[in-house]
Every structure is written in structure tokens, then in C-alpha cells.
Design a protein around this motif. Structure first.
Motif, PDB file in Angstrom:
ATOM      1  N   VAL A  54       0.878   4.140  -2.977  1.00  0.00           N
ATOM      2  CA  VAL A  54       0.583   5.559  -2.742  1.00  0.00           C
ATOM      3  C   VAL A  54       1.791   6.440  -3.040  1.00  0.00           C
ATOM      4  O   VAL A  54       1.659   7.537  -3.561  1.00  0.00           O
ATOM      5  CB  VAL A  54       0.100   5.769  -1.289  1.00  0.00           C
ATOM      6  N   ARG A  99      -4.099  -0.841   1.070  1.00  0.00           N
ATOM      7  CA  ARG A  99      -4.534   0.525   0.775  1.00  0.00           C
ATOM      8  C   ARG A  99      -6.053   0.573   0.662  1.00  0.00           C
ATOM      9  O   ARG A  99      -6.690  -0.343   0.150  1.00  0.00           O
ATOM     10  CB  ARG A  99      -3.931   0.995  -0.537  1.00  0.00           C
ATOM     11  N   ALA A 111       0.838  -1.203   0.000  1.00  0.00           N
ATOM     12  CA  ALA A 111       0.000   0.000   0.000  1.00  0.00           C
ATOM     13  C   ALA A 111       0.871   1.250   0.000  1.00  0.00           C
ATOM     14  O   ALA A 111       0.589   2.213  -0.721  1.00  0.00           O
ATOM     15  CB  ALA A 111      -0.938   0.000   1.207  1.00  0.00           C
ATOM     16  N   TYR A 112       1.930   1.238   0.792  1.00  0.00           N
ATOM     17  CA  TYR A 112       2.835   2.384   0.842  1.00  0.00           C
ATOM     18  C   TYR A 112       3.482   2.615  -0.521  1.00  0.00           C
ATOM     19  O   TYR A 112       3.541   3.746  -1.007  1.00  0.00           O
ATOM     20  CB  TYR A 112       3.898   2.167   1.915  1.00  0.00           C
TER      21      TYR A 112
END
Length: 129
Positions: A21, A105, A17-18
Motif C-alpha cells: 500500500v 492486504r 501489505a503495508y
């Protein structure tokens, strides 16, 4: 936390997810300061797109960011923090999630168009909260 059918652990999904993004920022850091340029990011994104094991590419990406001067890499971030007195948004009781079940996410719907996954280009999937 919503359980994912691919068996990825929470930590792995949070790392993905990091990357999802922050992929533009990660690319800029690696292209500017990384000894191998954006190659570690591209290998990670390719593994995600192809449904391959991502532990080694994520670890290599984290290490490449550290070498490039990013003190936190992909592991050092605060999650789930909401400032005192601010309520998180919960419109329509729907959440938008990774269409490939790769990452943790999530985002809230903000209009009729579904945002697309940074990695696969597929529309995020809607799921009732």
C-alpha cells in the motif's frame, strides 16, 4: 483472518501489505533520505516477485526507513481501527486479496475492473467473505 497457503505468519503478511500500500511513499522517503536510496525497497519487491524468503529483506527495509527518519518503519502502524459510528464497507460479500498470497492486504470491490497488485502487477483475486 484468512489462512494463507504459503505458511507466512500474520505479522509477515501485514508487513507485506503495508509495503504494498505504501510503496510509493516508502520509495520517496528512501530516495530522499536513505543512504542506499530505494535499494532496500527494490530488494524486498524482488524477493516477493520471485517467491523468495522475505524476512531479511523486510527487516532491512524497516531498518532503512528508520535510518531515513521514518519513526515507524514498516512495523509501526495501527490496523483494524474503525472510527466510532462508521461501518466498514462490505459490498457484494466479496473481498479482493493478494494474488500471490504474500500479504494480508484486502480491499472491497468498487467496480468491474479488478485493481492490480502493486508488487506483481497481477489482478487481485476475488474471494467470497
Amino acid at each position: 483472518m484468512i489462512d494463507q497457503p504459503d505458511g507466512r505468519g500474520v505479522e509477515s503478511r501485514e508487513r507485506v501489505a503495508y509495503v504494498c500500500v505504501q510503496s510509493d511513499r516508502i520509495r520517496a522517503v528512501l530516495e530522499t533520505h536513505g543512504p542506499d536510496g530505494a535499494a532496500p525497497l527494490e530488494r524486498t519487491l524482488a524477493a516477493l516477485r520471485d517467491g523468495e524468503e522475505t524476512t531479511a529483506p523486510l527487516d532491512a527495509l524497516h531498518d532503512a526507513l528508520l535510518v531515513a527518519g521514518d519513526a515507524a518503519g514498516i512495523n509501526g502502524r495501527a490496523r483494524g481501527l474503525t472510527p466510532h459510528g462508521v461501518s466498514p464497507a462490505m459490498p457484494d460479500e466479496w473481498v479482493l486479496l493478494c494474488p500471490m498470497h504474500h500479504c494480508s492486504r484486502y480491499t472491497w470491490p468498487s467496480g468491474p475492473e479488478l485493481p492490480r497488485c502493486t508488487i506483481s502487477g497481477q489482478p487481485l483475486r476475488r474471494e467470497r467473505v
